[in-house]
Design an enzyme around this catalytic site. Structure first.
Site, PDB file in Angstrom:
ATOM      1  CB  THR A   1     -29.482  -3.158   5.164  1.00 52.19           C
ATOM      2  OG1 THR A   1     -29.030  -2.221   6.169  1.00 52.19           O
ATOM      3  CG2 THR A   1     -30.181  -2.399   4.046  1.00 52.19           C
TER       4      THR A   1
ATOM      5  CB  THR B   1     -28.712   0.996   8.531  1.00 52.65           C
ATOM      6  OG1 THR B   1     -29.622   0.716   7.465  1.00 52.65           O
ATOM      7  CG2 THR B   1     -29.490   1.461   9.750  1.00 52.65           C
ATOM      8  CE1 TYR B   2     -26.096   7.326   6.262  1.00 51.88           C
ATOM      9  CE2 TYR B   2     -25.155   5.300   5.374  1.00 51.88           C
ATOM     10  CZ  TYR B   2     -24.998   6.517   6.017  1.00 51.88           C
ATOM     11  OH  TYR B   2     -23.754   6.929   6.417  1.00 51.88           O
TER      12      TYR B   2
ATOM     13  CB  CYS C   1      -0.939  -0.005   1.210  1.00 51.99           C
ATOM     14  SG  CYS C   1      -2.168   1.316   1.148  1.00 51.99           S
TER      15      CYS C   1
END
Length: 421
Positions: free
Chosen positions: A327, A315-316, A70
């Site tokens: 979800t 969560t939305y 990386c």
């Protein structure tokens, strides 16, 4: 991603805190609740009072990020290392660093690729009174969390296809991408052709939502422990190919890596004797890891726990073009699948749900990012959830990052617990 509107307030706070807005921050700002606790944890790890000197902290991150090639993080923390007064020769090769830092190399490679192999013997070799360049337990836990943090953050960098900063090697300023390509960089996974397959993404979402609803109904049905174990074993021994041949890593990365051929291997290759599974009921973050970290590195257990909780509950209530969606089952399947790849089993979870909710292309992405992040490509990124927003794929990457971090920490903390008995 800029069209999806990163939260401006959290970006302003981050700018005043960091003095700049790097690409990690910009992408994480799609999920401001997570970014806030991530920045608090990273600030505590790298900048506040602690057992390790500041320049050592950055060098440990450099060593860890190099394991996954990386160069984004290697370059970022090399600048911070030099600004903290570090010697440039250390960056020229691991042999120039102090023996005490070099002694972390074995733990670093195990933590990055096969943490289930870490035992109390590895801890004893570093902290016992007779050890050369002995580490205290407080110093070691600080170093372990820094390494695990860098390994998992490398997964996020590769998984989101982040480009180096404009002032870094291979970096460039923002350039609006064409509809079928992410921005291109030799150091990000996006330099491979990223064209999407012509698939009806809307149909994919409908199928997934239907499966989630069916699974929630099935959870009310009882399943025997034997069947639950069989489903776990089937999941962890499933053959998911991830290998992509890449070119030689940049020199600035390669010269910092010991034993570069050492890589992740499937926890349970078919037909081979697997290491013992870690049962979450025997050693868990909530019951064991959290308190040990807080005891050895005050407040860090609380910060990590907050980060895990935010990701678990984030969560939305939407999925692609649909609103008002629960979800939870999908997020839990992702988390438990990653732990399954690392040999961690939850007795009370039915792993049949993983196969129902995670289609093969998603599994390829998750396994690659969690286990071989340097092999992530744009094709893999575009291959799953074709009709979802970028922010939803970033959300998936956050789950991969934190689940991977927790799994690696659990094995190391268990080894430290055994040593302390």
């Amino acid at each position: 991603m800029l069209k999806e509107g990163p939260d401006k307030d959290v970006l302003i706070d981050a700018f005043f805190s960091l003095g700049r807005l790097d690409n990690i921050t910009m992408v994480m700002a799609l999920h401001p609740a997570y970014l806030s606790c991530f920045l608090r944890t990273q600030h505590d790890l790298l900048d506040l009072d602690g057992p390790l000197p500041c320049l050592w902290r950055h060098y440990i991150v450099i060593m860890a990020a190099a394991r996954h090639q990386c160069s984004y993080l290697v370059q970022q923390h090399s600048l911070a290392f030099l600004e903290a007064g570090g010697e440039e020769s250390w960056l020229g090769g691991r042999e120039h660093a102090p023996a005490k830092l070099r002694s972390l190399q074995t733990l670093n490679k195990l933590l990055a690729h096969r943490p289930w192999l870490i035992t109390q013997k590895h801890i004893q070799e570093l902290v016992c009174p007779g050890a050369e360049s002995r580490w205290s337990l407080a110093e070691l836990i600080h170093a372990v969390i820094l390494m695990a943090h860098a390994h998992s953050l490398s997964s996020f960098v590769w998984g989101c296809g982040l480009n180096p900063e404009p002032d870094h090697l291979g970096g460039h300023t923002f350039n609006s991408p064409s509809p079928t390509h992410l921005p291109c960089s030799p150091h990000s996974p996006t330099h491979e052709d990223g064209r999407q397959e012509l698939v009806d993404g809307g149909m994919e979402v409908e199928v997934l939502m239907k499966r989630m609803a069916e699974l929630q109904q099935q959870q009310e049905e009882e399943c025997t422990q034997e069947e639950m174990l069989t489903r776990f074993e089937r999941e962890r021994s499933e053959s998911i190919p991830t290998a992509v041949v890449r070119g030689t890593p940049p020199d600035l990365v390669l010269r910092l890596v010991e034993d570069p051929e050492f890589r992740y291997e499937d926890f349970a290759p078919r037909g081979e004797q697997a290491p013992p599974t870690m049962r979450a009921q025997d050693y868990s973050w909530e019951d064991h890891g959290y308190s040990l970290v807080n005891r050895l590195l005050p407040d860090m257990g609380q910060l990590l726990d907050e980060k895990f909780q935010v990701v678990s509950n984030l969560t939305y209530h939407r999925m692609a073009m649909h609103e008002g969606v629960d979800t939870h089952t999908l997020r839990k399947a992702l988390w438990n699948y990653i732990h399954c790849l690392y040999g961690i089993r939850y007795d009370d979870y039915d792993y049949g749900g993983v196969n129902v909710l995670l289609e093969r292309l998603l599994k390829v992405f998750v396994k690659t990012v969690a286990c071989h992040p340097e092999q992530t490509t744009a094709r893999i990124y575009h291959g799953f959830w074709r009709d979802f927003r970028h922010s939803e794929k970033v959300h998936a990457n956050l789950i991969v990052m934190e689940a991977r971090l927790q799994a690696a920490l659990l094995y190391t903390l268990r080894a430290i617990t055994h040593y302390m008995r």
